[in-house]
Design an enzyme around this catalytic site. Sequence first.
Site, mmCIF file in Angstrom:
data_model
loop_
_atom_site.group_PDB
_atom_site.id
_atom_site.type_symbol
_atom_site.label_atom_id
_atom_site.label_comp_id
_atom_site.label_asym_id
_atom_site.label_seq_id
_atom_site.Cartn_x
_atom_site.Cartn_y
_atom_site.Cartn_z
ATOM 1 C CB SER A 129 -0.902 0.027 1.236
ATOM 2 O OG SER A 129 -1.891 -0.940 1.136
ATOM 3 C CB SER A 142 1.344 -5.460 9.263
ATOM 4 O OG SER A 142 1.102 -6.093 10.475
ATOM 5 C CD GLU A 169 -1.474 -19.277 7.047
ATOM 6 O OE1 GLU A 169 -2.314 -19.114 7.938
ATOM 7 O OE2 GLU A 169 -0.439 -18.630 6.966
#
Lengths: 378, 378, 415, 415
Positions: free
Chosen positions: D122, D154, D237
């Site tokens: 981003s 993050s 996942e």
Amino acid sequence: MDFDFTEDQNMLRDLAREFLTEQVSVAHIREMMEDETGYDKDLYRRFLGLGLIPFPEEYGGAGFGMVESCIIMEEMGRIPYPGPFFGTVILAGQAIIQSGDENAMSRYLPDMANGDLVVSLAFLEDSASWTPATITATATKDGNGYKLNGTKRFVPWGAQADVLLVAARTGEASGPDGISLFAVQANSDGVEATPETMLDLNSRTATVKFSDASAELIGEEGNAWAGLDRAIQRAAVAASAEMLGAARRAHEMSVDYAKVRRQFGQVIGQFQAIKHKLAEMLEQVENAHSAAYYAAWALDADAPDATLAASVAKSTANEASRHVCGEAIQVHGGIGFTWEYDLHFYWKRAKHQEVFYGDSDYHRERVLQEVLAGNVAR
Amino acid sequence: MDFDFTEDQNMLRDLAREFLTEQVSVAHIREMMEDETGYDKDLYRRFLGLGLIPFPEEYGGAGFGMVESCIIMEEMGRIPYPGPFFGTVILAGQAIIQSGDENAMSRYLPDMANGDLVVSLAFLEDSASWTPATITATATKDGNGYKLNGTKRFVPWGAQADVLLVAARTGEASGPDGISLFAVQANSDGVEATPETMLDLNSRTATVKFSDASAELIGEEGNAWAGLDRAIQRAAVAASAEMLGAARRAHEMSVDYAKVRRQFGQVIGQFQAIKHKLAEMLEQVENAHSAAYYAAWALDADAPDATLAASVAKSTANEASRHVCGEAIQVHGGIGFTWEYDLHFYWKRAKHQEVFYGDSDYHRERVLQEVLAGNVAR
Amino acid sequence: MDLRYSQEDIEFRQKVRAWFEENLPKKKIESFEERREWHRKLYDAGFIGMGWPKEYGGQEARPMEQAIVGEEMARVNAPAGVNGLGISIVGPTLIHHGTDAQKDEHLKKLLTGEEIWCQLYSEPNSGSDLASLQCRADIDGDNFIINGQKIWTSGAHNSEWGLMLARTDRRASKHNGISCIMVKMDDPGVEVRPLKQISGSSEFSEVFFSDVAVPADNLIGELNTGWRIAQTTLSYERGGNTLSRVSRLQTTLDRLLEVAGELRVDGTRAIDDPRIRQKIGQIYSEVEVLRYASLRLLSKLEKGERPGPEASVSKLHYSELDKRAQEIIQEILGPYGQQISGAGEYAFDESDVPYGEADTWAYQFVWSRAGTIYAGSSQIQKNIIGERVLGLPKEIRADRIELEERRKEEAAADD
Amino acid sequence: MDLRYSQEDIEFRQKVRAWFEENLPKKKIESFEERREWHRKLYDAGFIGMGWPKEYGGQEARPMEQAIVGEEMARVNAPAGVNGLGISIVGPTLIHHGTDAQKDEHLKKLLTGEEIWCQLYSEPNSGSDLASLQCRADIDGDNFIINGQKIWTSGAHNSEWGLMLARTDRRASKHNGISCIMVKMDDPGVEVRPLKQISGSSEFSEVFFSDVAVPADNLIGELNTGWRIAQTTLSYERGGNTLSRVSRLQTTLDRLLEVAGELRVDGTRAIDDPRIRQKIGQIYSEVEVLRYASLRLLSKLEKGERPGPEASVSKLHYSELDKRAQEIIQEILGPYGQQISGAGEYAFDESDVPYGEADTWAYQFVWSRAGTIYAGSSQIQKNIIGERVLGLPKEIRADRIELEERRKEEAAADD
């Protein structure tokens, strides 16, 4: 862990959908709105003739459980079917099955399964609530039978039924104890049914007044509540599936319409206002699906959270179908508000089923009771 | 019928806005979040120095009513101002004024008006509700004065106040009778204030424990409820105006942002998803405005529906500001979720005031009570 | 800020209230002719076309006076007059854009209800996008020849005349080829087919036009300026509906409170159930806010301010509020709310307004769905608010791109 | 349809539960290194990268096994491991698009937590419209020279490496000039500035790049194919989060029920107030529905079906549900819900999960606002559902028109 339907269940759905879409035309639905009886007996018999009956096999049924009942009701909601299938086969059928009275089962279920007998459950009274305190009708012993007195409201297909199952008190004045279930022949003395006209003209109900009507006990005297509660719970879940069917159909119609209706040089589905509405509606329809079939499975499996799941299913379907069918009208604009366009069928059927077998307030309260009692899946 | 502000009221608004926007910078607000006291005493005094005090003129006020109070609080909500104006001037001020005790008025109000005295109302206890039953603190006669015992929660600026007005029981154990109002010097023995950190770091509150603290009666013993209720009602309406200011500012910021933020080659305000959100938010802001100022006028005019209007105003402002400030974050996307961007000030201030002086449930219940009692405008 | 009614308003209200006490029909109005008579009585009392200029038979009444009459009529559930669209839309259009001959011929009759008018605007494919209408009026000597279909025509079957928007230039851009024309509804080639709504009633019609010949004199204003005329239509009714809407909702709430006081759920009155109290408290609050907002609007109107796009906030507010309120009322009433016949003591039509117009809970519920669609859907109102009130740029839309491209092509052709 | 867990799943769950009972940290994890140690323990137990291929150190576990581990961890409020993005996004990208050298170098370290990765996607002006990113990677001999800014990164301050999308061809259309590059976070010219959220905490950072030289070997896949790589990133996942989300909400509800049973409002327990019962009943129902929907999704995953755009329905569902639920919880708790310190017996952080990670009602409330913004806002999810699930045509948008025009111009230039 398999949330998909079995092959048999898919075949059952195909069979029901094929019959209903081919045999229950829009013209027929509209005709039935004006019809005094409100349904076509021959058509009803023919549907039953498919054999899709959630009764035990020994009583003329297919041994189906709640999952199968929900598949059938979802398909009926997609039409929506005008007739006493839900009232007779699901509601009254479950009332008899859950009573545990094998005599009553063998006496009534086979005739209900072949369409010879239309039966309904007369439960609600003036307070129109689903708790034991609602029941104030009384039955007193009279020779081998009973005499029944009281007024029942909103009896599904109550003016068309041959036999009425009636919840009445033989004991205490309130609470679950002392409630018994009776069968009353609709044509007997002291039974007076007055049709009620409801918003959904295809969902017939009646006020039925009993004045010293002869009644026959089903199950044990004074011990009917637990079975009635189970029957109403199952009716709630089946109604959830019917509302799911109505909502999904209303959503599909809206998506289709949004792809062709042009305004300002483009199809309206290109406007975010419409596109996002349709996306939210899909989420709600899918949630109603998950909730209805989880509950159906939990009831069939006698899971510890079955009652919780039934209440979750009904309140979810109530809110989802109300929202989805209402927004479907908004997406359609003016045309959605016309009698000639079929959309209002679904909106009205969903609204009808929303208030029966527990509204959202009732079921939210019940969810909390079950949670506090520890009746959860974990 | 004139819903517009008078010229004087507009001047008052201009004066307040000019001072607050010029003197209360964003840097100052952020500094106060970390500050132990939480507000700038000098700045507070200077604001009071403008003379915009809704006290009677004889006690150092400008003779303003609730409409003027709401104008000031709306402007404070637009900043949002960190300091004890609301707690002292509105809440405690009204508690004294509505007590009808002229001695107390002349003793406290002038010093509150010039900023020498910060006063708060210690009302809530463990149950955090706004009904008489909440009050369990007790006061017992002791010579000329009283000894006060009990624990008060969420006292606005309770750790910064010089004087605490305390609602306590001198009589019956529950109900509106037997409640008295006392003044307690915050620095006296047996008073222990522990600051609480709240979501809105600029809205300071404290738990205050009273152990045989010396207290001075305000008004008549046992008859304080009616005045307290009027004071809390006025605090609710002023809080509604503050929330209105916060919501309107959050909406303005969102509209401005939607005009410049580009995504996918266009400003986001061109997307219907954003445009329609902003339109709905405007409707809610305008409704909160209509409701807050109607209520303020009704209280000033002693209209028969004044209590009804106060409750309508608070529940409307609660819902409007919650929705508008929340949606403002959504419109802004990631930037709206950062500490550096000022939007969260408004969201948190509105959320803070939402739960005080009655939440929406409390006020909806009260609306019904007033309607059933016939206290309506018609 | 002073929200008291003026002494003048209070006295006016007393006068109006007294008139209705005396004159309210003692039995239900059945036929359209009875309703026309009632309209004439309202007209004679000065309650019709109140905002119209005096020279055309109006009262030049203040917005507050119009609102008070609306409110008092709603309060006693008085039957409506006739020719609502004629008086609110057709008349003002004629006054502003009509010739002297057109005015002389129609205005007085229109006001007294002698001449009923309907509005022929919407078409099946032109809902929110009205300017895309296709109904044609081709010039043929001294006549327009009209062909096409209109829909959502209110009161078409009772109307003598219709005010039509029709396409008179098919090559012009969509807003520039439309004219405004008066059409006689009994002309050969006009066919009215009632359209049934989901309430089961037929308030609207479809109207079909096959080679309907209309004199060229029936054109209002200039040829091809119809869109501008329709957009700038100036209503003289200012605020007439503001309070009556509130009043109708309050009547509904009064009845709801009565029913909730009678209906016993498991031995307890519904009104004593905290959950139901919350619901009623919420609707009541919302209706009060609508009242405050209406007074605020009236206060602006009284000062001569014209609410332009802000009217969209008001439309959005009351139509969405009505929808929410009716949903909650249905929650409270349960099956009784859906009963069309036989609801007995809990019915809406047994309210204490015996001489007014009957209604049911179900009918109110169904109609609450219409308000957010008709007269500019909620989506359109939000666009207007976003663009004209908040100043957000217009959305990028296919018709705008086409227009842009056409302009470019024309510019290129000019080179 | 059979919603029972299989015997295998039940036994697996028992094993997992037993492991956590034995191994859950006895005191709060304070430092990042402590968390890395805990991660290593989870890895050794087989609970990390469960879905990864065995050849790269994974377990090739079934979706249900992954979901069970997630659920059990949430049940006991177990601390999370490290390198979540590295394992869910970076690893699979390398496995599919990386060279053998890249795989050998990073995959094992990434899984064991030896090498922490962040995701540099981003930018301040590229939120929902990620492909409009401007951060540049210019080729200079054997290096890329990187300049620009990333945001919402993050865990940037703890990361050794970052997976970056950067513009490598500024003349190409916006989707076609992007490359995927591995960047070392301690390279000269990389600056990490923590970004404080409205919760007061700093889970994200801004990262600034000034003439950062990165070896050309760090390119993943072909030059200018970064957008496709990012869009087709395959996660191993499957279903790992589905039940843990539900479990976390259930933990919250359990605590809410406890508090509502203790909190006395005017002498009555909050849990006995019918209004509060409705609210809790509603949230509880909604969380149950999320559980059913999650089981339905898991059932699909177990059969190897890949939920494509339908995942948007799920994202929309749980993020909006969380927002609704937290608002209602705040209604119930009143001021206690907003207390960050000093809430005493009604606090969330005094729940009966003493060794897990602390939390407050207020923190949960604030964070519920993030879910509908991050990882594709609700508006974007609704677009995806509308277009890719329901098949509605794409909206007309400025960037699409520009693209169209550019194509036309290019076609014209080719003539």
